[in-house]
Design a protein around this motif. Structure first.
Motif, PDB file in Angstrom:
ATOM      1  N   LEU A  16       0.821  -1.205   0.000  1.00 52.83           N
ATOM      2  CA  LEU A  16       0.000   0.000   0.000  1.00 52.83           C
ATOM      3  C   LEU A  16       0.853   1.253   0.000  1.00 52.83           C
ATOM      4  CD1 LEU A  16      -2.814  -0.945   2.515  1.00 52.83           C
ATOM      5  CD2 LEU A  16      -3.030  -0.511   0.085  1.00 52.83           C
ATOM      6  N   ALA A  40      -6.103   5.996  -4.472  1.00 48.90           N
ATOM      7  CA  ALA A  40      -7.556   5.957  -4.662  1.00 48.90           C
ATOM      8  C   ALA A  40      -7.914   5.971  -6.145  1.00 48.90           C
ATOM      9  CB  ALA A  40      -8.202   7.134  -3.944  1.00 48.90           C
ATOM     10  N   MET A  41      -7.882   4.795  -6.719  1.00 49.05           N
ATOM     11  CA  MET A  41      -8.236   4.678  -8.135  1.00 49.05           C
ATOM     12  C   MET A  41      -9.641   4.080  -8.274  1.00 49.05           C
ATOM     13  SD  MET A  41      -6.232   2.608 -11.099  1.00 49.05           S
ATOM     14  CE  MET A  41      -5.007   3.764 -11.590  1.00 49.05           C
ATOM     15  N   HIS A  81     -16.554   1.201 -11.064  1.00 51.83           N
ATOM     16  CA  HIS A  81     -15.464   0.880 -11.994  1.00 51.83           C
ATOM     17  C   HIS A  81     -14.177   0.511 -11.284  1.00 51.83           C
ATOM     18  CE1 HIS A  81     -18.077   3.069 -14.857  1.00 51.83           C
ATOM     19  NE2 HIS A  81     -17.643   2.108 -15.655  1.00 51.83           N
ATOM     20  N   SER A 113     -11.678  -2.438 -13.026  1.00 51.22           N
ATOM     21  CA  SER A 113     -10.788  -2.774 -14.143  1.00 51.22           C
ATOM     22  C   SER A 113     -10.775  -1.687 -15.210  1.00 51.22           C
ATOM     23  CB  SER A 113     -11.241  -4.089 -14.786  1.00 51.22           C
ATOM     24  OG  SER A 113     -11.194  -5.118 -13.835  1.00 51.22           O
ATOM     25  N   TRP A 157     -13.721   3.254  -3.769  1.00 44.88           N
ATOM     26  CA  TRP A 157     -14.050   2.039  -3.008  1.00 44.88           C
ATOM     27  C   TRP A 157     -12.833   1.135  -2.864  1.00 44.88           C
ATOM     28  CZ3 TRP A 157     -19.170   2.106  -1.433  1.00 44.88           C
ATOM     29  CH2 TRP A 157     -19.598   1.004  -0.662  1.00 44.88           C
ATOM     30  N   TRP A 158     -12.706   0.462  -1.802  1.00 47.26           N
ATOM     31  CA  TRP A 158     -11.610  -0.486  -1.537  1.00 47.26           C
ATOM     32  C   TRP A 158     -10.277   0.200  -1.268  1.00 47.26           C
ATOM     33  CZ3 TRP A 158     -13.329  -4.589   0.126  1.00 47.26           C
ATOM     34  CH2 TRP A 158     -14.277  -5.380  -0.527  1.00 47.26           C
ATOM     35  N   GLY A 166      -7.147   1.103   0.220  1.00 49.04           N
ATOM     36  CA  GLY A 166      -6.344   0.615   1.339  1.00 49.04           C
ATOM     37  C   GLY A 166      -5.748   1.764   2.121  1.00 49.04           C
ATOM     38  N   ASN A 203      -9.726  -1.027   4.488  1.00 48.71           N
ATOM     39  CA  ASN A 203     -10.046  -0.524   3.146  1.00 48.71           C
ATOM     40  C   ASN A 203     -11.253   0.395   3.274  1.00 48.71           C
ATOM     41  OD1 ASN A 203      -8.725  -3.362   2.507  1.00 48.71           O
ATOM     42  ND2 ASN A 203      -8.476  -2.036   0.748  1.00 48.71           N
ATOM     43  N   ILE A 263      -7.046 -12.445  -2.907  1.00 49.48           N
ATOM     44  CA  ILE A 263      -7.254 -11.153  -3.572  1.00 49.48           C
ATOM     45  C   ILE A 263      -6.058 -10.760  -4.463  1.00 49.48           C
ATOM     46  CG2 ILE A 263      -6.386  -9.722  -1.670  1.00 49.48           C
ATOM     47  CD1 ILE A 263      -9.460  -9.004  -3.901  1.00 49.48           C
ATOM     48  N   PHE A 292      -6.529  -7.675  -7.139  1.00 44.18           N
ATOM     49  CA  PHE A 292      -6.027  -6.291  -7.076  1.00 44.18           C
ATOM     50  C   PHE A 292      -4.737  -6.114  -7.875  1.00 44.18           C
ATOM     51  CE2 PHE A 292      -4.760  -6.610  -2.209  1.00 44.18           C
ATOM     52  CZ  PHE A 292      -3.707  -7.436  -2.502  1.00 44.18           C
ATOM     53  N   GLY A 323      -4.893  -5.213 -10.776  1.00 48.40           N
ATOM     54  CA  GLY A 323      -5.289  -5.702 -12.092  1.00 48.40           C
ATOM     55  C   GLY A 323      -5.833  -7.114 -12.001  1.00 48.40           C
ATOM     56  N   VAL A 373      -8.070  -9.786 -16.941  1.00 51.55           N
ATOM     57  CA  VAL A 373      -7.843  -8.538 -17.686  1.00 51.55           C
ATOM     58  C   VAL A 373      -6.347  -8.403 -18.032  1.00 51.55           C
ATOM     59  CG1 VAL A 373      -8.018  -6.020 -17.543  1.00 51.55           C
ATOM     60  CG2 VAL A 373      -9.880  -7.447 -16.656  1.00 51.55           C
ATOM     61  N   LEU A 423     -11.909 -14.840 -26.936  1.00 53.38           N
ATOM     62  CA  LEU A 423     -11.309 -14.514 -25.632  1.00 53.38           C
ATOM     63  C   LEU A 423     -10.607 -15.699 -24.957  1.00 53.38           C
ATOM     64  CD1 LEU A 423     -10.713 -12.312 -23.697  1.00 53.38           C
ATOM     65  CD2 LEU A 423     -13.034 -12.415 -22.814  1.00 53.38           C
TER      66      LEU A 423
END
Ligand code: FAD
Length: 552
Positions: free
Chosen positions: A7, A41-42, A47, A49, A79-80, A82, A148, A328, A332, A334, A338, A433
């Motif tokens: 983090l 904080a992305m 949203h 990914s 959201w989320w 850390g 988080n 996780i 996380f 990515g 994806v 895919l």
């Protein structure tokens, strides 16, 4: 790497890598001595990914020389995040940069997603600052040692200087400048700077895998169940099925160890050289290895739990917490599915460039050599070769891995071209895919094997080299056997050879079992790191430590 370190890398890394000298001068020491605890904080509620779909806005106010940070709707709540719920003083907030258009209607232009330093708590009182609302995201499946949080911003004003302006800047009079020509290029450069997190996760995932393999192998050597009539019971690792569960996993752990060491080396080289080619390589490798290794480790944790029977289910023996905390890692930094698509996309780009005669970067170079031969039919003579020497020849093994990647690449390129005519680019990609994901995994496996073979070759000690060669052969043949259908379908491997591969893989499992204790001891993980009584380094202590743990 501990999650808290990841983090602080994310927060600190974003300031250092996306900011410029003024940011480093102002924040570096505080970040380094953890006075300036922060968060990254992305992600938003709607949203994760799809970062380009983020909705938080940062609107420039030329009158006050500030940005105004706003959460326009609930879907844009960060959201989320850390460290946000309890400790964070700052957040690197990813938001769409809006510039006034200076027309009479008071319009704004969206310049794409940028990163901003936003103070969220008072440095002295630690109180949440005005306009910022923070809540804890609640109890999680694992990693509950780290908080988080969810963040909402209501017209939070920050100085213009808080824009992390390495790839795009706004002048005092509201003009936008960037050395990069388009929103897409700036976006790619911004995200490209964040590969460090993935490198860390790939590396840490191997650490988790080592702990699990060490515990399961030591316990399997110790544990005895059944045996021939009137004879002592045998260790459960003497069962072929147990060897099959654990020995290819042990081999993979070694393989991943060398691959991630290489990744870390390349990453630090990239950080000092800023070489374009290396940046591309590290980007693809970190995405691919993070995705491949974390998925593998997660499955292995369940296999190890099961391989240790009921005692594997005791919390004190750690598989449960390792499984919950590691889970996780697949999502996380990515989501794995994806990330693998990014690897496939880069492979296709290289494929197109090859046919246009452009250069291939080092990691992909094998495609140039192999594509030409692989576009031809497999050799009907070598497809029958089945001697042990041949199957244990690194040239054969690498050739098999690369052959598969090249075939998958060529066939998916053709399919994409065909489908895009009727379905368009997005639809064609989705139609192919699963094929694309297999291609990415195959490329990563080829890379991992190449690094393992190199490590065997460079091992200075003869006995260790022989042991490593055994482990490397198991890694290679087990993977080929797992995908034998693909090889058979194109007659790369004839039926007799397929049988020989299976037989040898089983035999190698047995051989690796015979040196399994030495192989796990070589990871050099003391008991205070593995922390599982059934995996104690001294076998005679395992049961006693375990009974003590429940109070005997
Ligand atoms: C404990 C924890 C800590 C976190 N820490 C942070 C943090 O500090 N800062 C931060 O900004 N974020 C953080 N995150 C958020 C994390 O980075 C995101 O959850 C992650 O990027 C995945 O995004 P998502 O949740 O939107 O998943 P989605 O994108 O919604 O994925 C859901 C499913 O859809 C599939 N999917 C999505 N897109 C595609 C596609 N194109 N093709 C095929 N399948 C697709 C995925 O494979 C997945 O199975 C954290 C999350 C957790 C749980």
């Amino acid at each position: 790497m501990h999650p808290l370190q990841t983090l602080s890398c994310l927060w600190g890394g974003s300031v250092i890598n996306l900011g410029t000298k003024k940011h480093r001068d102002k924040y570096f020491n505080g970040i380094d001595n953890v006075d300036y605890l922060g968060c990254f904080a992305m992600t938003e509620l709607h949203h994760g990914s799809n970062v380009q779909g983020l909705q938080t806005v940062a609107t420039f106010d030329p009158l006050t020389d500030e940005f105004i940070i706003d959460t326009p709707n609930d879907g844009a709540i960060k959201w989320w995040i850390g460290n946000a719920a309890v400790h964070g003083k700052f957040a690197t907030v990813f938001a769409k940069l809006m510039l006034p258009t200076h027309d009479t209607k008071g319009g704004v232009t969206d310049m794409g997603v940028h990163a901003f330093i936003v103070p969220i708590r008072d440095m002295k009182t630690h109180k949440t600052l005005p306009g910022v609302e923070i809540h804890d995201c609640g109890h999680k499946v694992g990693l509950n040692g780290v908080d988080n949080g969810a963040l909402r911003f209501r017209s939070v004003r920050i100085p213009r200087n808080n824009l992390l302006n390495r790839f795009g800047d706004v002048s005092r009079d509201g003009k936008y400048t960037s050395s990069l020509p388009s929103i897409n290029k700036r976006f790619a450069a911004t995200l490209g700077e964040l590969v460090g997190g993935r490198v860390g996760l790939a590396y840490s995932s191997v650490g988790v895998l080592k702990i699990a393999v060490v515990i399961a192998t030591r316990y399997s050597l110790l544990r005895q169940q059944f045996g021939p009539p009137k004879q002592p019971e045998v260790s459960i690792l003497d069962y072929q099925s147990q060897q099959h569960k654990l020995m290819p996993m042990l081999a993979s752990t070694y393989a991943f160890h060398f691959a991630t060491l290489h990744l870390v080396e390349k990453y630090s080289e990239m950080k000092s050289s800023h070489d374009e080619e290396l940046i591309g390589d590290v980007h693809a490798l970190s995405a691919g290895l993070k995705a491949y290794i974390t998925s593998y480790t997660q499955k292995s944790l369940s296999t190890c739990r099961e391989a240790c029977g009921g005692h594997g289910y005791a919390a004190v023996n750690r598989f449960g917490s390792l499984r919950n905390d590691h889970d996780i890692f697949q999502t996380f930094e990515g989501d794995n599915t994806v990330l693998l698509q990014q690897v496939a996309g880069l492979l296709l780009k290289q494929y197109r460039e090859k046919f246009q005669g452009g250069p291939l970067t080092v990691t992909w170079n094998y495609l140039r050599q192999s594509m030409n031969s692989y576009l031809a039919q497999p050799n009907p003579v070598t497809s029958r070769w089945e001697s042990e020497d041949h199957l244990r020849d690194p040239n054969f093994q690498l050739d098999a891995f690369r052959y598969r990647t090249s075939r998958l690449l060529q066939s998916v390129a053709i399919r994409l071209q065909k489908h895009s005519k009727t379905l368009g680019g997005f639809g064609a990609w989705n139609r192919c895919l699963n094929h694309l994901l297999t291609l990415a995994e195959s490329h990563i496996e080829s890379f991992i094997l190449a690094k393992f073979i190199e490590a065997v070759k460079n091992c200075p000690d003869e006995n260790s080299r022989a042991a490593l060669k055994l482990v490397c052969d198991l890694y290679a043949l087990d993977r080929i056997w797992n995908d034998i259908g693909t090889y058979r379908n194109v007659d790369y491997v004839a039926p007799n050879k397929a049988k020989a591969i299976h037989k040898l893989a089983e035999y190698l499992c047995f051989q690796v079992k015979n040196i399994a204790r030495e192989l796990v001891d070589a990871f050099d993980l003391p008991d205070y790191v593995t922390r599982a009584p059934i995996g104690a380094q001294t076998p005679s202590e395992a049961y006693s430590q375990y009974t003590q743990s429940v109070g005997f």
